[in-house]
Design a protein around this motif. Structure first.
Motif, PDB file in Angstrom:
ATOM      1  N   ALA A 197       0.830  -1.204   0.000  1.00 31.17           N
ATOM      2  CA  ALA A 197       0.000   0.000   0.000  1.00 31.17           C
ATOM      3  C   ALA A 197       0.866   1.256   0.000  1.00 31.17           C
ATOM      4  N   ILE A 198       1.927   1.270   0.821  1.00 32.05           N
ATOM      5  CA  ILE A 198       2.799   2.445   0.873  1.00 32.05           C
ATOM      6  C   ILE A 198       3.601   2.576  -0.414  1.00 32.05           C
ATOM      7  N   ALA A 199       4.148   1.465  -0.916  1.00 33.91           N
ATOM      8  CA  ALA A 199       4.973   1.521  -2.121  1.00 33.91           C
ATOM      9  C   ALA A 199       4.166   1.977  -3.333  1.00 33.91           C
ATOM     10  N   ALA A 200       2.893   1.567  -3.406  1.00 37.70           N
ATOM     11  CA  ALA A 200       2.069   1.965  -4.546  1.00 37.70           C
ATOM     12  C   ALA A 200       1.578   3.397  -4.410  1.00 37.70           C
ATOM     13  N   THR A 201       1.361   3.856  -3.184  1.00 42.56           N
ATOM     14  CA  THR A 201       0.848   5.212  -2.989  1.00 42.56           C
ATOM     15  C   THR A 201       1.943   6.254  -3.099  1.00 42.56           C
ATOM     16  N   VAL A 202       3.152   5.927  -2.634  1.00 44.33           N
ATOM     17  CA  VAL A 202       4.267   6.886  -2.621  1.00 44.33           C
ATOM     18  C   VAL A 202       5.412   6.328  -3.465  1.00 44.33           C
ATOM     19  N   ASP A 204       7.524   8.087  -5.177  1.00 48.72           N
ATOM     20  CA  ASP A 204       8.652   9.012  -5.099  1.00 48.72           C
ATOM     21  C   ASP A 204       8.716   9.607  -3.697  1.00 48.72           C
ATOM     22  N   PRO A 205       9.565   9.079  -2.805  1.00 50.71           N
ATOM     23  CA  PRO A 205       9.625   9.610  -1.437  1.00 50.71           C
ATOM     24  C   PRO A 205      10.186  11.015  -1.362  1.00 50.71           C
ATOM     25  N   SER A 206      10.858  11.494  -2.416  1.00 49.66           N
ATOM     26  CA  SER A 206      11.401  12.856  -2.384  1.00 49.66           C
ATOM     27  C   SER A 206      10.307  13.910  -2.406  1.00 49.66           C
ATOM     28  N   THR A 207       9.060  13.489  -2.604  1.00 48.70           N
ATOM     29  CA  THR A 207       7.951  14.435  -2.503  1.00 48.70           C
ATOM     30  C   THR A 207       7.869  15.036  -1.108  1.00 48.70           C
ATOM     31  N   PHE A 208       8.309  14.283  -0.112  1.00 52.02           N
ATOM     32  CA  PHE A 208       8.308  14.746   1.274  1.00 52.02           C
ATOM     33  C   PHE A 208       9.747  15.066   1.684  1.00 52.02           C
ATOM     34  N   ARG A 209       9.913  16.161   2.410  1.00 53.87           N
ATOM     35  CA  ARG A 209      11.248  16.604   2.804  1.00 53.87           C
ATOM     36  C   ARG A 209      11.811  15.781   3.954  1.00 53.87           C
ATOM     37  N   SER A 210      10.965  15.171   4.750  1.00 49.21           N
ATOM     38  CA  SER A 210      11.437  14.415   5.907  1.00 49.21           C
ATOM     39  C   SER A 210      10.403  13.365   6.277  1.00 49.21           C
ATOM     40  N   GLY A 211      10.798  12.483   7.200  1.00 49.06           N
ATOM     41  CA  GLY A 211       9.854  11.488   7.686  1.00 49.06           C
ATOM     42  C   GLY A 211       8.714  12.108   8.473  1.00 49.06           C
ATOM     43  N   ARG A 212       8.999  13.207   9.178  1.00 44.04           N
ATOM     44  CA  ARG A 212       7.939  13.875   9.924  1.00 44.04           C
ATOM     45  C   ARG A 212       6.883  14.437   8.986  1.00 44.04           C
ATOM     46  N   THR A 288       6.793   4.450  12.972  1.00 46.96           N
ATOM     47  CA  THR A 288       6.922   3.504  11.861  1.00 46.96           C
ATOM     48  C   THR A 288       6.840   4.214  10.519  1.00 46.96           C
ATOM     49  N   ALA A 289       5.955   5.216  10.407  1.00 53.08           N
ATOM     50  CA  ALA A 289       5.843   5.976   9.165  1.00 53.08           C
ATOM     51  C   ALA A 289       7.134   6.725   8.862  1.00 53.08           C
ATOM     52  N   ARG A 290       7.766   7.280   9.884  1.00 50.80           N
ATOM     53  CA  ARG A 290       9.040   7.978   9.670  1.00 50.80           C
ATOM     54  C   ARG A 290      10.130   7.015   9.217  1.00 50.80           C
ATOM     55  N   VAL A 291      10.159   5.838   9.838  1.00 54.40           N
ATOM     56  CA  VAL A 291      11.152   4.839   9.437  1.00 54.40           C
ATOM     57  C   VAL A 291      10.884   4.380   8.008  1.00 54.40           C
ATOM     58  N   ALA A 292       9.612   4.233   7.638  1.00 51.66           N
ATOM     59  CA  ALA A 292       9.281   3.808   6.277  1.00 51.66           C
ATOM     60  C   ALA A 292       9.757   4.831   5.256  1.00 51.66           C
ATOM     61  N   TRP A 293       9.604   6.122   5.564  1.00 50.63           N
ATOM     62  CA  TRP A 293      10.102   7.146   4.638  1.00 50.63           C
ATOM     63  C   TRP A 293      11.613   7.061   4.503  1.00 50.63           C
ATOM     64  N   ALA A 294      12.319   6.857   5.621  1.00 48.41           N
ATOM     65  CA  ALA A 294      13.774   6.770   5.565  1.00 48.41           C
ATOM     66  C   ALA A 294      14.223   5.561   4.742  1.00 48.41           C
ATOM     67  N   VAL A 295      13.527   4.445   4.892  1.00 44.13           N
ATOM     68  CA  VAL A 295      13.875   3.248   4.126  1.00 44.13           C
ATOM     69  C   VAL A 295      13.668   3.497   2.634  1.00 44.13           C
ATOM     70  N   MET A 296      12.583   4.170   2.265  1.00 43.98           N
ATOM     71  CA  MET A 296      12.335   4.447   0.850  1.00 43.98           C
ATOM     72  C   MET A 296      13.302   5.485   0.307  1.00 43.98           C
ATOM     73  N   ALA A 297      13.565   6.542   1.067  1.00 47.00           N
ATOM     74  CA  ALA A 297      14.403   7.631   0.572  1.00 47.00           C
ATOM     75  C   ALA A 297      15.866   7.216   0.443  1.00 47.00           C
ATOM     76  N   ARG A 298      16.348   6.393   1.368  1.00 42.40           N
ATOM     77  CA  ARG A 298      17.762   6.008   1.363  1.00 42.40           C
ATOM     78  C   ARG A 298      18.028   4.697   0.640  1.00 42.40           C
ATOM     79  N   GLY A 299      16.975   3.966   0.291  1.00 44.54           N
ATOM     80  CA  GLY A 299      17.157   2.722  -0.443  1.00 44.54           C
ATOM     81  C   GLY A 299      17.813   1.620   0.360  1.00 44.54           C
ATOM     82  N   THR A 300      17.587   1.603   1.675  1.00 44.28           N
ATOM     83  CA  THR A 300      18.182   0.595   2.545  1.00 44.28           C
ATOM     84  C   THR A 300      17.092  -0.231   3.196  1.00 44.28           C
ATOM     85  N   ILE A 301      17.502  -1.258   3.941  1.00 46.93           N
ATOM     86  CA  ILE A 301      16.557  -2.050   4.697  1.00 46.93           C
ATOM     87  C   ILE A 301      16.587  -1.588   6.146  1.00 46.93           C
TER      88      ILE A 301
END
Length: 308
Positions: A197-202, A204-212, A288-301
């Motif tokens: 759900a998150i991967a399909a909705t977002v 491009d994580p760069s749309t958001f400046r931060s996890g907050r 968890t949402a902040r961590v999810a953004w960081a995982v998407m933006a940085r391309g890490t696990i």
């Protein structure tokens, strides 16, 4: 009398050169945005509630168009990324599943409510419906008409269960084929359903400046009512994507109840000692949402932080 196709001439015609087109992000907006982009135009979609601030007195088509023209040129305006066909198809999997699950809940409540009128009851939970139907067959006091009607609802319930499993299999296949979704699934409280759900909705994580900012977009931050230099925080804003927010809160509740790491986490245990469990679940969903953004933006696990 309606004019013929040959005699009809539109009052306004788009110029031959590319131009900026502003639209509200409503039904079919993404389709028309893709079509207009294919013609070479620049299309910007805006949330309808953001355009409302530029609407003057009265509401009609001309006033709405003037408000959109004013809003699309504002430098502080937040725009909605145009979704592609594949992205909308992936999101449709979740929309269809959510509809089927709601219909299943309605059927279970209907069966339980009808049988309670005849004294046939069972413990709550969808896993107890089978025992409820088995108890109905052993009840001689229930009229035959009631048994036939309940069997009709039970057959429809079984068909819904089958279709939900089919959609779940398609979501799991999409999850295995998407690298971002697999990385998101490494986060505690996020499974294949939430990850897809998150991967399909977002995309491009760069749309958001931060996890907050991503958590605020999901409505997982307190609503502010500050004035005069005094900060006043209330309940969560509950704005943004309701579906993802609900899934994150459910995942956070499962972590609180079932995860051994949660019992050893001093941050979680400190919150549980002071606040109700549901408040802690929402706070954990925010994290968890902040961590999810960081995982998407940085391309890490996800990596568990080392204990100090």
């Amino acid at each position: 009398m309606a004019p013929s196709a040959a005699s009809y001439r539109p009052k306004h015609k788009l110029p031959d050169r590319p131009c900026l087109i502003g639209m509200e992000a409503c039904a079919t907006a993404h389709y028309w945005a893709r079509e207009l982009r294919a013609l070479g135009h620049e299309v910007r979609l805006m949330p309808a509630q953001y355009v409302k601030a530029y609407l003057r007195r009265g509401k009609n088509d001309a006033a709405d168009a003037a408000a959109i023209c004013e809003a699309v040129t504002r430098p502080s305006m937040r725009f909605v990324p145009v979704k592609g066909e594949a992205q909308q198809a992936a999101l449709m999997l979740h929309r269809v599943r959510d509809l089927l699950v709601r219909q299943r809940t309605q059927l279970i409540n209907a069966i339980r409510g009808h049988l309670a009128e005849f004294g046939v009851i069972e413990a709550q939970g969808p896993w107890n419906v089978g025992r409820l139907l088995t108890g109905l067959e052993q009840e001689d006091s229930v009229p035959q008409l009631v048994q036939k009607l309940v069997q009709l609802l039970a057959a429809q319930l079984a068909d819904l269960e089958k279709r939900i499993r089919e959609v779940d299999a398609r979501i799991l296949a999409w999850h295995k084929a998407d690298a971002v979704s697999q990385r998101l699934a490494t986060i505690p409280g996020i499974g294949p359903l939430v990850a897809t759900a998150i991967a399909a909705t977002v995309p491009d994580p760069s749309t958001f400046r931060s996890g907050r900012e991503f958590a605020a977009w999901l409505g997982l931050v307190p609503r502010q009512n500050s004035t005069g230099g005094k900060t006043r925080l209330g309940r969560t804003s509950r704005q943004g994507d309701t579906y993802i927010r609900r899934l994150l809160v459910i995942g956070a509740q499962s972590v609180l109840y079932c995860s051994k790491a949660a019992r050893a986490n001093p941050w979680i245990q400190g919150l549980l000692a002071k606040r109700p469990r549901m408040v802690v679940a929402v706070a954990l969903a925010n994290k968890t949402a902040r961590v999810a953004w960081a995982v998407m933006a940085r391309g890490t696990i996800y990596r568990i932080a080392a204990t100090a």
